[in-house]
Scaffold this motif. Structure first.
Motif, PDB file in Angstrom:
ATOM      1  N   LYS A   1     -13.350  17.830   9.936  1.00 17.36           N
ATOM      2  CA  LYS A   1     -13.024  17.621  11.355  1.00 17.36           C
ATOM      3  C   LYS A   1     -13.186  16.138  11.717  1.00 17.36           C
ATOM      4  CE  LYS A   1     -14.324  19.454  15.921  1.00 17.36           C
ATOM      5  NZ  LYS A   1     -14.944  18.335  16.627  1.00 17.36           N
ATOM      6  N   ILE A   2     -14.301  15.541  11.284  1.00 16.73           N
ATOM      7  CA  ILE A   2     -14.541  14.114  11.553  1.00 16.73           C
ATOM      8  C   ILE A   2     -13.455  13.261  10.887  1.00 16.73           C
ATOM      9  CG2 ILE A   2     -16.099  12.166  11.162  1.00 16.73           C
ATOM     10  CD1 ILE A   2     -18.404  14.172  11.183  1.00 16.73           C
ATOM     11  N   ALA A   3     -13.121  13.601   9.639  1.00 16.54           N
ATOM     12  CA  ALA A   3     -12.085  12.853   8.917  1.00 16.54           C
ATOM     13  C   ALA A   3     -10.770  12.899   9.686  1.00 16.54           C
ATOM     14  CB  ALA A   3     -11.907  13.433   7.521  1.00 16.54           C
ATOM     15  N   LYS A   4     -10.392  14.098  10.099  1.00 16.76           N
ATOM     16  CA  LYS A   4      -9.098  14.268  10.765  1.00 16.76           C
ATOM     17  C   LYS A   4      -9.065  13.592  12.138  1.00 16.76           C
ATOM     18  CE  LYS A   4      -5.592  17.792  11.223  1.00 16.76           C
ATOM     19  NZ  LYS A   4      -5.196  19.142  10.865  1.00 16.76           N
ATOM     20  N   GLU A   5     -10.146  13.770  12.889  1.00 15.78           N
ATOM     21  CA  GLU A   5     -10.148  13.279  14.264  1.00 15.78           C
ATOM     22  C   GLU A   5     -10.432  11.786  14.384  1.00 15.78           C
ATOM     23  OE1 GLU A   5     -12.831  15.714  16.491  1.00 15.78           O
ATOM     24  OE2 GLU A   5     -11.582  17.518  16.286  1.00 15.78           O
ATOM     25  N   ARG A   6     -11.074  11.202  13.350  1.00 15.62           N
ATOM     26  CA  ARG A   6     -11.372   9.778  13.450  1.00 15.62           C
ATOM     27  C   ARG A   6     -10.820   8.955  12.286  1.00 15.62           C
ATOM     28  NH1 ARG A   6     -17.052   6.656  14.547  1.00 15.62           N
ATOM     29  NH2 ARG A   6     -16.619   7.300  16.655  1.00 15.62           N
ATOM     30  N   TYR A   7     -11.316   9.193  11.077  1.00 15.26           N
ATOM     31  CA  TYR A   7     -11.078   8.259   9.975  1.00 15.26           C
ATOM     32  C   TYR A   7      -9.665   8.292   9.387  1.00 15.26           C
ATOM     33  CZ  TYR A   7     -16.077   7.739  10.432  1.00 15.26           C
ATOM     34  OH  TYR A   7     -17.325   7.511  10.940  1.00 15.26           O
ATOM     35  N   GLU A   8      -8.902   9.337   9.699  1.00 17.32           N
ATOM     36  CA  GLU A   8      -7.512   9.362   9.213  1.00 17.32           C
ATOM     37  C   GLU A   8      -6.550   8.830  10.275  1.00 17.32           C
ATOM     38  OE1 GLU A   8      -6.620  13.317   7.843  1.00 17.32           O
ATOM     39  OE2 GLU A   8      -8.271  13.319   6.398  1.00 17.32           O
ATOM     40  N   ASN A   9      -7.079   8.462  11.420  1.00 17.52           N
ATOM     41  CA  ASN A   9      -6.232   8.030  12.528  1.00 17.52           C
ATOM     42  C   ASN A   9      -5.924   6.539  12.501  1.00 17.52           C
ATOM     43  OD1 ASN A   9      -6.171  10.564  13.522  1.00 17.52           O
ATOM     44  ND2 ASN A   9      -7.571  10.220  15.241  1.00 17.52           N
ATOM     45  N   ASP A  10      -4.698   6.206  12.871  1.00 20.43           N
ATOM     46  CA  ASP A  10      -4.311   4.787  12.972  1.00 20.43           C
ATOM     47  C   ASP A  10      -5.180   4.073  14.013  1.00 20.43           C
ATOM     48  OD1 ASP A  10      -2.424   5.234  11.111  1.00 20.43           O
ATOM     49  OD2 ASP A  10      -0.686   5.070  12.427  1.00 20.43           O
ATOM     50  N   GLU A  11      -5.562   4.801  15.065  1.00 20.16           N
ATOM     51  CA  GLU A  11      -6.373   4.226  16.129  1.00 20.16           C
ATOM     52  C   GLU A  11      -7.684   3.651  15.572  1.00 20.16           C
ATOM     53  OE1 GLU A  11      -8.554   5.566  20.292  1.00 20.16           O
ATOM     54  OE2 GLU A  11      -7.387   7.047  19.192  1.00 20.16           O
ATOM     55  N   TRP A  12      -8.285   4.367  14.621  1.00 21.16           N
ATOM     56  CA  TRP A  12      -9.515   3.877  13.964  1.00 21.16           C
ATOM     57  C   TRP A  12      -9.194   2.774  12.964  1.00 21.16           C
ATOM     58  CZ3 TRP A  12     -14.680   3.618  13.634  1.00 21.16           C
ATOM     59  CH2 TRP A  12     -15.247   3.236  12.396  1.00 21.16           C
ATOM     60  N   ASN A  13      -8.216   3.009  12.122  1.00 17.22           N
ATOM     61  CA  ASN A  13      -7.971   2.097  10.997  1.00 17.22           C
ATOM     62  C   ASN A  13      -7.370   0.756  11.389  1.00 17.22           C
ATOM     63  OD1 ASN A  13      -8.951   3.514   8.674  1.00 17.22           O
ATOM     64  ND2 ASN A  13      -7.373   5.027   9.089  1.00 17.22           N
ATOM     65  N   TYR A  14      -6.658   0.702  12.499  1.00 16.60           N
ATOM     66  CA  TYR A  14      -6.001  -0.562  12.865  1.00 16.60           C
ATOM     67  C   TYR A  14      -6.626  -1.264  14.062  1.00 16.60           C
ATOM     68  CZ  TYR A  14      -2.515   1.014   9.566  1.00 16.60           C
ATOM     69  OH  TYR A  14      -1.889   1.445   8.420  1.00 16.60           O
TER      70      TYR A  14
ATOM     71  N   VAL B   1       0.853  -1.202   0.000  1.00 17.60           N
ATOM     72  CA  VAL B   1       0.000   0.000   0.000  1.00 17.60           C
ATOM     73  C   VAL B   1       0.889   1.252   0.000  1.00 17.60           C
ATOM     74  CG1 VAL B   1      -1.653   1.355   1.373  1.00 17.60           C
ATOM     75  CG2 VAL B   1      -1.971  -1.105   1.133  1.00 17.60           C
ATOM     76  N   LYS B   2       1.887   1.221   0.860  1.00 20.33           N
ATOM     77  CA  LYS B   2       2.817   2.355   0.986  1.00 20.33           C
ATOM     78  C   LYS B   2       3.650   2.526  -0.281  1.00 20.33           C
ATOM     79  CE  LYS B   2       6.350   3.965   4.226  1.00 20.33           C
ATOM     80  NZ  LYS B   2       7.165   3.547   5.401  1.00 20.33           N
ATOM     81  N   ASP B   3       4.178   1.408  -0.806  1.00 18.36           N
ATOM     82  CA  ASP B   3       5.022   1.456  -2.012  1.00 18.36           C
ATOM     83  C   ASP B   3       4.273   2.029  -3.213  1.00 18.36           C
ATOM     84  OD1 ASP B   3       7.062   0.363  -0.560  1.00 18.36           O
ATOM     85  OD2 ASP B   3       6.843  -1.670  -1.357  1.00 18.36           O
ATOM     86  N   LEU B   4       2.981   1.730  -3.288  1.00 17.01           N
ATOM     87  CA  LEU B   4       2.168   2.199  -4.416  1.00 17.01           C
ATOM     88  C   LEU B   4       1.590   3.594  -4.192  1.00 17.01           C
ATOM     89  CD1 LEU B   4       0.379  -1.175  -5.160  1.00 17.01           C
ATOM     90  CD2 LEU B   4       1.908   0.017  -6.738  1.00 17.01           C
ATOM     91  N   GLY B   5       1.914   4.182  -3.032  1.00 26.31           N
ATOM     92  CA  GLY B   5       1.459   5.541  -2.741  1.00 26.31           C
ATOM     93  C   GLY B   5      -0.044   5.636  -2.519  1.00 26.31           C
ATOM     94  N   LEU B   6      -0.635   4.555  -1.982  1.00 27.81           N
ATOM     95  CA  LEU B   6      -2.080   4.541  -1.762  1.00 27.81           C
ATOM     96  C   LEU B   6      -2.428   4.894  -0.325  1.00 27.81           C
ATOM     97  CD1 LEU B   6      -2.810   1.168  -3.594  1.00 27.81           C
ATOM     98  CD2 LEU B   6      -3.251   3.448  -4.493  1.00 27.81           C
ATOM     99  N   GLY B   7      -3.659   5.314  -0.118  1.00 27.92           N
ATOM    100  CA  GLY B   7      -4.148   5.533   1.236  1.00 27.92           C
ATOM    101  C   GLY B   7      -4.757   4.247   1.760  1.00 27.92           C
ATOM    102  N   PHE B   8      -5.064   4.230   3.049  1.00 29.28           N
ATOM    103  CA  PHE B   8      -5.687   3.047   3.650  1.00 29.28           C
ATOM    104  C   PHE B   8      -6.725   3.508   4.663  1.00 29.28           C
ATOM    105  CE2 PHE B   8      -5.851   0.111   7.279  1.00 29.28           C
ATOM    106  CZ  PHE B   8      -6.294  -1.032   6.642  1.00 29.28           C
ATOM    107  N   VAL B   9      -7.934   3.005   4.542  1.00 24.99           N
ATOM    108  CA  VAL B   9      -8.982   3.391   5.490  1.00 24.99           C
ATOM    109  C   VAL B   9      -9.892   2.196   5.762  1.00 24.99           C
ATOM    110  CG1 VAL B   9     -10.645   4.225   3.747  1.00 24.99           C
ATOM    111  CG2 VAL B   9     -10.675   5.188   6.053  1.00 24.99           C
ATOM    112  N   ARG B  10     -10.352   2.108   7.002  1.00 25.55           N
ATOM    113  CA  ARG B  10     -11.291   1.052   7.386  1.00 25.55           C
ATOM    114  C   ARG B  10     -12.689   1.640   7.323  1.00 25.55           C
ATOM    115  NH1 ARG B  10     -13.680  -0.652  12.243  1.00 25.55           N
ATOM    116  NH2 ARG B  10     -12.560   0.889  13.478  1.00 25.55           N
ATOM    117  N   ARG B  11     -13.565   0.996   6.581  1.00 27.37           N
ATOM    118  CA  ARG B  11     -14.903   1.567   6.441  1.00 27.37           C
ATOM    119  C   ARG B  11     -15.836   1.048   7.536  1.00 27.37           C
ATOM    120  NH1 ARG B  11     -14.368  -2.049   2.138  1.00 27.37           N
ATOM    121  NH2 ARG B  11     -15.842  -3.782   2.192  1.00 27.37           N
ATOM    122  N   PRO B  12     -16.774   1.875   7.966  1.00 27.88           N
ATOM    123  CA  PRO B  12     -17.646   1.476   9.075  1.00 27.88           C
ATOM    124  C   PRO B  12     -18.566   0.302   8.740  1.00 27.88           C
ATOM    125  CG  PRO B  12     -18.367   3.582   8.144  1.00 27.88           C
ATOM    126  CD  PRO B  12     -17.050   3.259   7.523  1.00 27.88           C
TER     127      PRO B  12
END
Length: 218
Positions: free
Chosen positions: A204-217, A7-18
């Motif tokens: 604000k929601i994106a920054k505080e929750r969905y972009e965080n490692d705490e949410w995604n992992y 994911v990192k090598d290909l320059g992609l983002g990673f997100v866990r969907r609800p």
């Protein structure tokens, strides 16, 4: 099961969907999202039936593009068992109840969740697919298993432009599915522009929750 180094090598983002479910590479596609109250008179109480009602919009969208799409209904015990215990983490690897298929292959993947009396259903409609990139993003026991899964995938999923008699652009797909949702859900669509205040809240929601490692992992 996702290879985060790739994911990192290909320059992609990673997100866990609800909504959970299996992995999707968001790239050459049209995504959609439907948010509706569970109390809406047109919404069935069961997840599967509500899924079918909302997916009617996608079905009509494919018909607008001249594609003979239809709903997949797992009929055998083996097919139902495969839904509960998927062999692959790749979302487009198998159609679930009322998933959209053309010529027996999956062309759209959707997921649904219900929280606080509200239904969210969203999904991905493939225009094109880079199978090499997709399969690079998942972990496999060895290269042989990876190649076997990749080979089998071709018989299970397909992108619009592989089966369309002409090349469909993103704008054409947008128009087709816009009309499809209006027809399939029997609704009149109105364009809405987020206000600056609403946009700030979204960010604000994106920054505080969905972009965080705490949410995604977690």
């Amino acid at each position: 099961e996702i290879d985060l180094e790739a994911v990192k090598d290909l320059g992609l983002g990673f997100v866990r969907r609800p909504t959970g479910g299996r992995g999707v590479l968001h790239e050459h596609e049209l995504t959609y999202s439907v948010i509706v109250s569970e109390e809406h008179p047109e919404m069935p109480k069961t997840v599967t039936e509500a899924y079918r009602v909302i997916s009617e919009g996608i079905l009509k969208g494919f018909h607008q593009l001249g594609l003979e799409a239809y709903f997949a209904v797992p009929r055998t015990d083996e097919e139902r068992s495969a839904l509960k215990n998927p062999r692959s983490a790749v979302c487009f690897d198998a159609p679930s109840w009322y998933e959209l298929v053309v010529e027996g292959r999956k062309v759209a993947g959707s997921a649904q969740t219900r929280q606080k009396g509200v239904i969210l259903q969203h999904g991905s409609i493939l225009l094109d697919i880079d199978e090499d990139k997709l399969f690079r993003l998942f972990k496999y026991p060895n290269e042989r298993v990876k190649e076997r899964m990749k080979s089998a995938f071709k018989n299970k999923a397909v992108a619009i432009n592989e089966i369309s008699s002409r090349r469909i652009t993103l704008d054409e797909a947008k128009e087709a599915f816009y009309k499809g949702f209006a027809e399939g859900l029997n609704i009149e669509l109105e364009t809405y522009q987020l206000t600056e205040e609403e946009l700030a809240y979204v960010n604000k929601i994106a920054k505080e929750r969905y972009e965080n490692d705490e949410w995604n992992y977690k």
